[in-house]
Design a protein around this motif. Structure first.
Motif, short mmCIF file in Angstrom:
data_model
loop_
_atom_site.label_atom_id
_atom_site.label_comp_id
_atom_site.label_asym_id
_atom_site.label_seq_id
_atom_site.Cartn_x
_atom_site.Cartn_y
_atom_site.Cartn_z
N GLY A 30 0.60 -16.46 -45.81
CA GLY A 30 0.80 -15.01 -45.70
C GLY A 30 1.76 -14.65 -44.58
N LEU A 31 1.63 -15.33 -43.45
CA LEU A 31 2.57 -15.07 -42.35
C LEU A 31 3.99 -15.47 -42.72
CD1 LEU A 31 0.71 -16.02 -39.05
CD2 LEU A 31 1.44 -13.77 -39.82
N LEU A 32 4.15 -16.61 -43.37
CA LEU A 32 5.49 -17.06 -43.77
C LEU A 32 6.12 -16.10 -44.77
CD1 LEU A 32 4.97 -20.93 -44.11
CD2 LEU A 32 6.20 -19.69 -42.30
N LEU A 33 5.33 -15.60 -45.69
CA LEU A 33 5.86 -14.66 -46.68
C LEU A 33 6.17 -13.29 -46.07
CD1 LEU A 33 3.69 -15.53 -49.79
CD2 LEU A 33 6.10 -16.08 -49.40
N SER A 34 5.61 -12.98 -44.91
CA SER A 34 5.87 -11.69 -44.29
C SER A 34 7.06 -11.73 -43.32
CB SER A 34 4.62 -11.19 -43.57
OG SER A 34 4.33 -12.02 -42.46
N ILE A 35 7.70 -12.87 -43.16
CA ILE A 35 8.84 -12.96 -42.24
C ILE A 35 9.95 -11.98 -42.58
CG2 ILE A 35 10.71 -14.50 -41.49
CD1 ILE A 35 8.65 -16.74 -41.33
N PRO A 36 10.34 -11.82 -43.84
CA PRO A 36 11.39 -10.81 -44.12
C PRO A 36 10.97 -9.39 -43.69
CG PRO A 36 11.12 -12.26 -45.99
CD PRO A 36 10.01 -12.58 -45.04
N LEU A 37 9.74 -9.02 -43.92
CA LEU A 37 9.26 -7.71 -43.51
C LEU A 37 9.29 -7.58 -41.99
CD1 LEU A 37 7.78 -4.98 -44.09
CD2 LEU A 37 5.67 -6.27 -43.76
N LEU A 38 8.86 -8.62 -41.30
CA LEU A 38 8.85 -8.59 -39.83
C LEU A 38 10.28 -8.47 -39.27
CD1 LEU A 38 6.11 -11.29 -39.21
CD2 LEU A 38 5.85 -8.80 -39.10
N VAL A 55 2.02 -8.33 -37.19
CA VAL A 55 1.26 -9.59 -37.21
C VAL A 55 -0.18 -9.34 -36.80
CG1 VAL A 55 1.03 -11.85 -36.11
CG2 VAL A 55 3.27 -11.07 -36.87
N ALA A 56 -0.40 -8.49 -35.80
CA ALA A 56 -1.77 -8.19 -35.37
C ALA A 56 -2.55 -7.49 -36.48
CB ALA A 56 -1.74 -7.33 -34.11
N LEU A 57 -1.91 -6.56 -37.18
CA LEU A 57 -2.56 -5.86 -38.28
C LEU A 57 -2.87 -6.82 -39.42
CD1 LEU A 57 -3.51 -3.11 -39.31
CD2 LEU A 57 -1.23 -2.79 -40.27
N PHE A 58 -1.91 -7.69 -39.75
CA PHE A 58 -2.13 -8.69 -40.80
C PHE A 58 -3.30 -9.60 -40.43
CE2 PHE A 58 -1.41 -12.99 -42.42
CZ PHE A 58 -1.45 -12.75 -43.79
N THR A 59 -3.34 -10.04 -39.18
CA THR A 59 -4.40 -10.93 -38.72
C THR A 59 -5.76 -10.24 -38.80
OG1 THR A 59 -2.86 -12.09 -37.27
CG2 THR A 59 -5.20 -12.32 -36.78
N ALA A 60 -5.83 -9.00 -38.39
CA ALA A 60 -7.10 -8.26 -38.42
C ALA A 60 -7.59 -8.07 -39.85
CB ALA A 60 -6.93 -6.92 -37.73
N LEU A 61 -6.69 -7.69 -40.75
CA LEU A 61 -7.10 -7.48 -42.14
C LEU A 61 -7.45 -8.78 -42.83
CD1 LEU A 61 -4.66 -4.64 -43.21
CD2 LEU A 61 -7.09 -4.48 -42.70
N PHE A 62 -6.71 -9.85 -42.52
CA PHE A 62 -7.03 -11.15 -43.09
C PHE A 62 -8.40 -11.62 -42.62
CE2 PHE A 62 -7.06 -15.71 -43.51
CZ PHE A 62 -6.51 -15.90 -44.76
N ALA A 63 -8.68 -11.46 -41.32
CA ALA A 63 -9.97 -11.87 -40.78
C ALA A 63 -11.11 -11.07 -41.41
CB ALA A 63 -9.99 -11.72 -39.26
#
Length: 100
Positions: A30-38, A55-63
């Motif tokens: 998920g992090l690798l696929l979000s690199i273009p967005l970041l 990244v913090a929001l992605f991590t919180a929602l993934f957790a």
């Protein structure tokens, strides 16, 4: 036998995607696929804070999804029911000796 071997891929894939290893793999993907967005967030806002917040929001929602929603849907925390009365097939040592 070769016909059955094509099912191993699905079983192996399911085994990899379960548990802590599976969660880690999916998080990294998920992090690798979000690199273009970041990268777009960084260029749009001109600061590193926007991608860091992403990244913090992605991590919180993934957790939340992996550790709260997933186990509740899967029923992983549900304890196994225990019978209040022993089943008739359970015998005591005295009963066992008595029927011999």
């Amino acid at each position: 036998m070769p016909h059955v071997l094509h099912h191993v891929g699905l079983i192996a894939g399911a085994a990899v995607l379960t548990g802590a290893l599976g969660n880690s793999v999916l998080y990294v993907v998920g992090l690798l696929l979000s690199i273009p967005l970041l990268r777009r967030l960084r260029s749009r806002f001109g600061t590193g804070w926007a991608p860091a917040l992403g990244v913090a929001l992605f991590t919180a929602l993934f957790a939340l999804s992996a550790f709260v929603v997933g186990p509740r849907l899967g029923g992983a925390d549900a304890p196994a029911p225990t019978p209040a009365i022993p089943s008739p097939s359970v015998t005591t040592p005295a009963e066992h000796d008595g029927h011999h």
